[in-house]
Design a protein around this motif. Structure first.
Motif, PDB file in Angstrom:
ATOM      1  N   LEU A  17       0.824  -1.211   0.000  1.00 36.04           N
ATOM      2  CA  LEU A  17       0.000   0.000   0.000  1.00 36.04           C
ATOM      3  C   LEU A  17       0.858   1.260   0.000  1.00 36.04           C
ATOM      4  CD1 LEU A  17      -2.884  -0.994   2.406  1.00 36.04           C
ATOM      5  CD2 LEU A  17      -3.116  -0.274   0.028  1.00 36.04           C
ATOM      6  N   LEU A  18       1.985   1.234   0.698  1.00 33.56           N
ATOM      7  CA  LEU A  18       2.869   2.394   0.711  1.00 33.56           C
ATOM      8  C   LEU A  18       3.496   2.639  -0.658  1.00 33.56           C
ATOM      9  CD1 LEU A  18       4.610   1.951   4.176  1.00 33.56           C
ATOM     10  CD2 LEU A  18       2.884   3.644   3.533  1.00 33.56           C
ATOM     11  N   ARG A  19       3.651   1.582  -1.463  1.00 35.67           N
ATOM     12  CA  ARG A  19       4.217   1.723  -2.806  1.00 35.67           C
ATOM     13  C   ARG A  19       3.168   2.141  -3.843  1.00 35.67           C
ATOM     14  NH1 ARG A  19       8.059  -3.672  -3.257  1.00 35.67           N
ATOM     15  NH2 ARG A  19       9.302  -3.247  -1.419  1.00 35.67           N
ATOM     16  N   ALA A  20       1.904   2.146  -3.462  1.00 34.28           N
ATOM     17  CA  ALA A  20       0.832   2.502  -4.403  1.00 34.28           C
ATOM     18  C   ALA A  20       0.869   3.999  -4.695  1.00 34.28           C
ATOM     19  CB  ALA A  20      -0.524   2.117  -3.822  1.00 34.28           C
ATOM     20  N   PRO A  21       0.492   4.388  -5.917  1.00 34.40           N
ATOM     21  CA  PRO A  21       0.397   5.821  -6.228  1.00 34.40           C
ATOM     22  C   PRO A  21      -0.647   6.479  -5.323  1.00 34.40           C
ATOM     23  CG  PRO A  21       0.249   4.485  -8.226  1.00 34.40           C
ATOM     24  CD  PRO A  21       0.216   3.551  -7.070  1.00 34.40           C
ATOM     25  N   PRO A  22      -0.495   7.772  -5.025  1.00 34.89           N
ATOM     26  CA  PRO A  22      -1.422   8.449  -4.107  1.00 34.89           C
ATOM     27  C   PRO A  22      -2.889   8.371  -4.543  1.00 34.89           C
ATOM     28  CG  PRO A  22       0.499   9.823  -4.520  1.00 34.89           C
ATOM     29  CD  PRO A  22       0.611   8.646  -5.425  1.00 34.89           C
ATOM     30  N   ASP A  58     -18.683   0.350  -8.062  1.00 30.06           N
ATOM     31  CA  ASP A  58     -18.861   1.792  -8.187  1.00 30.06           C
ATOM     32  C   ASP A  58     -17.548   2.566  -7.970  1.00 30.06           C
ATOM     33  OD1 ASP A  58     -21.506   1.266  -8.678  1.00 30.06           O
ATOM     34  OD2 ASP A  58     -22.187   1.808  -6.651  1.00 30.06           O
ATOM     35  N   HIS A  59     -16.733   2.092  -7.061  1.00 25.45           N
ATOM     36  CA  HIS A  59     -15.457   2.758  -6.808  1.00 25.45           C
ATOM     37  C   HIS A  59     -14.378   2.338  -7.810  1.00 25.45           C
ATOM     38  CE1 HIS A  59     -17.041   4.105  -2.947  1.00 25.45           C
ATOM     39  NE2 HIS A  59     -15.984   4.898  -2.872  1.00 25.45           N
ATOM     40  N   LYS A  60     -14.713   1.360  -8.658  1.00 25.76           N
ATOM     41  CA  LYS A  60     -13.729   0.807  -9.611  1.00 25.76           C
ATOM     42  C   LYS A  60     -12.457   0.407  -8.862  1.00 25.76           C
ATOM     43  CE  LYS A  60     -15.662   3.228 -13.431  1.00 25.76           C
ATOM     44  NZ  LYS A  60     -15.668   4.350 -14.305  1.00 25.76           N
ATOM     45  N   ALA A  61     -12.667  -0.344  -7.794  1.00 24.69           N
ATOM     46  CA  ALA A  61     -11.563  -0.699  -6.906  1.00 24.69           C
ATOM     47  C   ALA A  61     -10.960  -2.063  -7.206  1.00 24.69           C
ATOM     48  CB  ALA A  61     -12.050  -0.681  -5.455  1.00 24.69           C
ATOM     49  N   THR A  62     -11.539  -2.818  -8.118  1.00 25.97           N
ATOM     50  CA  THR A  62     -11.054  -4.176  -8.363  1.00 25.97           C
ATOM     51  C   THR A  62      -9.614  -4.177  -8.852  1.00 25.97           C
ATOM     52  OG1 THR A  62     -13.298  -4.835  -8.904  1.00 25.97           O
ATOM     53  CG2 THR A  62     -11.545  -6.333  -9.557  1.00 25.97           C
ATOM     54  N   TRP A  63      -9.326  -3.375  -9.871  1.00 29.26           N
ATOM     55  CA  TRP A  63      -7.969  -3.379 -10.419  1.00 29.26           C
ATOM     56  C   TRP A  63      -6.946  -2.865  -9.404  1.00 29.26           C
ATOM     57  CZ3 TRP A  63      -5.488  -6.040 -13.635  1.00 29.26           C
ATOM     58  CH2 TRP A  63      -4.274  -5.630 -14.154  1.00 29.26           C
ATOM     59  N   PRO A  64      -7.183  -1.754  -8.693  1.00 30.09           N
ATOM     60  CA  PRO A  64      -6.219  -1.335  -7.666  1.00 30.09           C
ATOM     61  C   PRO A  64      -6.014  -2.381  -6.568  1.00 30.09           C
ATOM     62  CG  PRO A  64      -7.647   0.500  -8.201  1.00 30.09           C
ATOM     63  CD  PRO A  64      -8.195  -0.712  -8.905  1.00 30.09           C
ATOM     64  N   ILE A  65      -7.081  -3.087  -6.188  1.00 32.54           N
ATOM     65  CA  ILE A  65      -6.939  -4.142  -5.177  1.00 32.54           C
ATOM     66  C   ILE A  65      -6.031  -5.245  -5.699  1.00 32.54           C
ATOM     67  CG2 ILE A  65      -8.160  -5.987  -3.952  1.00 32.54           C
ATOM     68  CD1 ILE A  65     -10.592  -4.070  -3.854  1.00 32.54           C
ATOM     69  N   LEU A  66      -6.247  -5.654  -6.951  1.00 35.44           N
ATOM     70  CA  LEU A  66      -5.414  -6.709  -7.538  1.00 35.44           C
ATOM     71  C   LEU A  66      -3.958  -6.263  -7.643  1.00 35.44           C
ATOM     72  CD1 LEU A  66      -7.757  -8.129 -10.315  1.00 35.44           C
ATOM     73  CD2 LEU A  66      -7.067  -9.231  -8.175  1.00 35.44           C
ATOM     74  N   LYS A  67      -3.726  -5.003  -7.984  1.00 36.34           N
ATOM     75  CA  LYS A  67      -2.351  -4.513  -8.081  1.00 36.34           C
ATOM     76  C   LYS A  67      -1.667  -4.509  -6.714  1.00 36.34           C
ATOM     77  CE  LYS A  67      -2.726  -0.616 -10.403  1.00 36.34           C
ATOM     78  NZ  LYS A  67      -2.561   0.528 -11.327  1.00 36.34           N
ATOM     79  N   VAL A  68      -2.382  -4.065  -5.696  1.00 37.98           N
ATOM     80  CA  VAL A  68      -1.798  -4.049  -4.345  1.00 37.98           C
ATOM     81  C   VAL A  68      -1.529  -5.480  -3.873  1.00 37.98           C
ATOM     82  CG1 VAL A  68      -2.308  -3.531  -1.929  1.00 37.98           C
ATOM     83  CG2 VAL A  68      -2.700  -1.805  -3.667  1.00 37.98           C
ATOM     84  N   MET A  69      -2.472  -6.382  -4.141  1.00 35.44           N
ATOM     85  CA  MET A  69      -2.266  -7.777  -3.732  1.00 35.44           C
ATOM     86  C   MET A  69      -1.094  -8.406  -4.476  1.00 35.44           C
ATOM     87  SD  MET A  69      -6.195  -9.048  -3.270  1.00 35.44           S
ATOM     88  CE  MET A  69      -5.751 -10.724  -2.924  1.00 35.44           C
TER      89      MET A  69
END
Length: 145
Positions: A17-22, A58-69
């Protein structure tokens, strides 16, 4: 404690999560807060699950979750490993790519077993790393006269 030691002490998911873009981090934070609201809300059973899926969509969070995982898995499986284990993994993957699932027979103590070559080569890669470390330690020891 140095920054490197402090980072190593954090769980892999926190490091990822710390490496994720802001922008991604903010999106995931808003998504997680929404999940908390749903979790402690009035909905029950299937409706709660449907609301969580809708929030994720709605938040389109699937791809960011997969990237963080995937970053967390990389940290656990590669970044946090010694070079000996990395050498073994490279040997396993390289041998599997080169020869596929071909086998080799080992006859020991009168019984024969068949092993895939990638298992033998991977173990050999780890053994080579261990031997290199052993030789390095022996060379660094002061010799008694």
């Amino acid at each position: 404690m140095s920054e490197e030691q402090e980072t190593a002490a954090q769980p892999a998911i926190v490091q990822a999560l710390l490496r994720a873009p802001p922008a991604e981090a903010q999106l995931l934070l808003a998504w997680a807060r929404g999940l908390g609201v749903i979790r402690h809300g009035e909905l029950r059973g299937g409706k709660k699950m449907a609301a969580m899926f809708a929030l994720t969509r709605d938040h389109k969070a699937t791809w960011p979750i997969l990237k963080v995982m995937s970053r967390a898995v990389k940290i656990i499986a590669w970044d946090a490993r010694s070079w000996k284990l990395r050498l073994g993994v490279v040997a396993v993957v390289g041998t599997f790519v080169a020869v596929g699932n071909e086998g080799a027979a080992i006859v020991a103590l009168g019984g024969g077993i068949g092993l895939p070559l990638w298992v033998l080569m991977g173990a050999g890669g780890v053994v080579l790393g261990l031997l290199a470390d052993l030789v390095k330690r022996q060379l660094q020891k002061p010799r008694a006269a």
